[in-house]
Design a protein around this motif. Structure first.
Motif, PDB file in Angstrom:
ATOM      1  N   SER A  39       0.815  -1.213   0.000  1.00  0.00           N
ATOM      2  CA  SER A  39       0.000   0.000   0.000  1.00  0.00           C
ATOM      3  C   SER A  39       0.853   1.271   0.000  1.00  0.00           C
ATOM      4  N   THR A  40       1.884   1.320   0.849  1.00  0.00           N
ATOM      5  CA  THR A  40       2.712   2.539   0.909  1.00  0.00           C
ATOM      6  C   THR A  40       3.526   2.712  -0.373  1.00  0.00           C
ATOM      7  N   LEU A  41       3.956   1.601  -0.973  1.00  0.00           N
ATOM      8  CA  LEU A  41       4.720   1.693  -2.219  1.00  0.00           C
ATOM      9  C   LEU A  41       3.829   2.194  -3.361  1.00  0.00           C
ATOM     10  N   ILE A  42       2.634   1.647  -3.476  1.00  0.00           N
ATOM     11  CA  ILE A  42       1.696   2.091  -4.509  1.00  0.00           C
ATOM     12  C   ILE A  42       1.366   3.567  -4.319  1.00  0.00           C
ATOM     13  N   ASP A  43       1.101   3.977  -3.088  1.00  0.00           N
ATOM     14  CA  ASP A  43       0.787   5.380  -2.802  1.00  0.00           C
ATOM     15  C   ASP A  43       1.948   6.298  -3.151  1.00  0.00           C
ATOM     16  N   THR A  44       3.176   5.898  -2.818  1.00  0.00           N
ATOM     17  CA  THR A  44       4.359   6.710  -3.113  1.00  0.00           C
ATOM     18  C   THR A  44       4.521   6.894  -4.613  1.00  0.00           C
ATOM     19  N   PHE A  45       4.421   5.821  -5.370  1.00  0.00           N
ATOM     20  CA  PHE A  45       4.567   5.905  -6.824  1.00  0.00           C
ATOM     21  C   PHE A  45       3.464   6.758  -7.437  1.00  0.00           C
ATOM     22  N   SER A  46       2.243   6.591  -6.960  1.00  0.00           N
ATOM     23  CA  SER A  46       1.110   7.336  -7.490  1.00  0.00           C
ATOM     24  C   SER A  46       1.202   8.823  -7.155  1.00  0.00           C
ATOM     25  N   THR A  47       1.505   9.130  -5.905  1.00  0.00           N
ATOM     26  CA  THR A  47       1.523  10.516  -5.438  1.00  0.00           C
ATOM     27  C   THR A  47       2.699  11.311  -5.988  1.00  0.00           C
ATOM     28  N   ILE A  48       3.905  10.764  -5.911  1.00  0.00           N
ATOM     29  CA  ILE A  48       5.094  11.515  -6.289  1.00  0.00           C
ATOM     30  C   ILE A  48       5.357  11.467  -7.791  1.00  0.00           C
ATOM     31  N   ALA A  49       5.154  10.316  -8.425  1.00  0.00           N
ATOM     32  CA  ALA A  49       5.523  10.166  -9.835  1.00  0.00           C
ATOM     33  C   ALA A  49       4.320  10.005 -10.765  1.00  0.00           C
ATOM     34  N   SER A  50       3.110  10.030 -10.221  1.00  0.00           N
ATOM     35  CA  SER A  50       1.890   9.842 -11.017  1.00  0.00           C
ATOM     36  C   SER A  50       1.974   8.596 -11.884  1.00  0.00           C
ATOM     37  N   CYS A  51       2.458   7.505 -11.299  1.00  0.00           N
ATOM     38  CA  CYS A  51       2.556   6.284 -12.084  1.00  0.00           C
ATOM     39  C   CYS A  51       1.892   5.113 -11.378  1.00  0.00           C
ATOM     40  N   THR A  52       1.544   4.122 -12.174  1.00  0.00           N
ATOM     41  CA  THR A  52       0.832   2.942 -11.720  1.00  0.00           C
ATOM     42  C   THR A  52       1.785   1.759 -11.625  1.00  0.00           C
ATOM     43  N   ILE A  53       1.671   1.007 -10.547  1.00  0.00           N
ATOM     44  CA  ILE A  53       2.399  -0.244 -10.382  1.00  0.00           C
ATOM     45  C   ILE A  53       1.403  -1.381 -10.598  1.00  0.00           C
ATOM     46  N   THR A  54       1.780  -2.360 -11.438  1.00  0.00           N
ATOM     47  CA  THR A  54       0.902  -3.502 -11.678  1.00  0.00           C
ATOM     48  C   THR A  54       1.346  -4.760 -10.936  1.00  0.00           C
ATOM     49  N   HIS A  55       2.651  -4.863 -10.631  1.00  0.00           N
ATOM     50  CA  HIS A  55       3.195  -6.030  -9.941  1.00  0.00           C
ATOM     51  C   HIS A  55       4.321  -5.597  -9.005  1.00  0.00           C
ATOM     52  N   ILE A  56       4.428  -6.277  -7.871  1.00  0.00           N
ATOM     53  CA  ILE A  56       5.543  -6.073  -6.940  1.00  0.00           C
ATOM     54  C   ILE A  56       6.107  -7.439  -6.582  1.00  0.00           C
ATOM     55  N   GLN A  57       7.412  -7.583  -6.718  1.00  0.00           N
ATOM     56  CA  GLN A  57       8.090  -8.805  -6.273  1.00  0.00           C
ATOM     57  C   GLN A  57       9.063  -8.399  -5.163  1.00  0.00           C
ATOM     58  N   TRP A  58       8.703  -8.709  -3.923  1.00  0.00           N
ATOM     59  CA  TRP A  58       9.543  -8.383  -2.775  1.00  0.00           C
ATOM     60  C   TRP A  58      10.727  -9.337  -2.747  1.00  0.00           C
ATOM     61  N   LEU A  59      11.920  -8.834  -2.536  1.00  0.00           N
ATOM     62  CA  LEU A  59      13.098  -9.691  -2.466  1.00  0.00           C
ATOM     63  C   LEU A  59      13.357 -10.041  -1.005  1.00  0.00           C
ATOM     64  N   THR A  60      13.530 -11.327  -0.771  1.00  0.00           N
ATOM     65  CA  THR A  60      13.685 -11.811   0.596  1.00  0.00           C
ATOM     66  C   THR A  60      14.937 -12.669   0.711  1.00  0.00           C
ATOM     67  N   ASP A  61      15.441 -12.767   1.922  1.00  0.00           N
ATOM     68  CA  ASP A  61      16.572 -13.631   2.210  1.00  0.00           C
ATOM     69  C   ASP A  61      16.143 -15.079   1.980  1.00  0.00           C
ATOM     70  N   TYR A  62      16.948 -15.834   1.246  1.00  0.00           N
ATOM     71  CA  TYR A  62      16.527 -17.188   0.910  1.00  0.00           C
ATOM     72  C   TYR A  62      16.495 -18.133   2.105  1.00  0.00           C
ATOM     73  N   LYS A  63      17.228 -17.831   3.156  1.00  0.00           N
ATOM     74  CA  LYS A  63      17.201 -18.704   4.348  1.00  0.00           C
ATOM     75  C   LYS A  63      16.096 -18.304   5.322  1.00  0.00           C
ATOM     76  N   SER A  64      16.035 -17.013   5.663  1.00  0.00           N
ATOM     77  CA  SER A  64      15.070 -16.565   6.677  1.00  0.00           C
ATOM     78  C   SER A  64      13.707 -16.213   6.082  1.00  0.00           C
ATOM     79  N   GLY A  65      13.675 -15.888   4.786  1.00  0.00           N
ATOM     80  CA  GLY A  65      12.421 -15.467   4.160  1.00  0.00           C
ATOM     81  C   GLY A  65      12.045 -14.031   4.465  1.00  0.00           C
TER      82      GLY A  65
END
Length: 118
Positions: A39-65
């Protein structure tokens, strides 16, 4: 008249974002791991850059997740991707200077990945 797609770029007095390959995927780094959400990422992109995000892939540590402050996002258009780099790169979000850059898929990727639509 050429059948080659026209490359995109966005220009302002301060910055030109060249995108000759018409990339819509971005790599984000240095995100606040405790406060950054879909939600905060979508809001930041929309508010500051007037752009739409369609997908987000969060990067996580492969051991801890655990999320470690980086992500790939897919923008709604080439112009949205250029605006995001122009307006959001080096912008402070939740006290962290976010890095935003165009990121071409490397051929091994399935992009956009399944289960990452927003």
């Amino acid at each position: 008249s050429s059948s080659t797609p026209k490359s995109s770029s966005l220009t302002t007095a301060a910055t030109t974002v060249s995108n000759p390959q018409n990339i819509t995927r971005l790599f984000l780094k240095n995100l606040n791991i405790k406060q950054t959400t879909q939600s905060t990422l979508i809001d930041t992109f929309s508010t500051i850059a007037s752009c739409t995000i369609t997908h987000i892939q969060w990067l996580t540590d492969y051991k801890s997740g655990k999320f470690y402050g980086s992500a790939f996002v897919e923008c709604g258009s080439v112009e949205d991707a250029c605006r995001a780099v122009q307006y959001l790169n080096s912008t402070s979000v939740f006290g962290r200077k976010m890095m935003v850059k165009l990121s071409k898929a490397d051929g091994k990727d399935i992009w956009p990945p399944p289960n990452c639509a927003v």
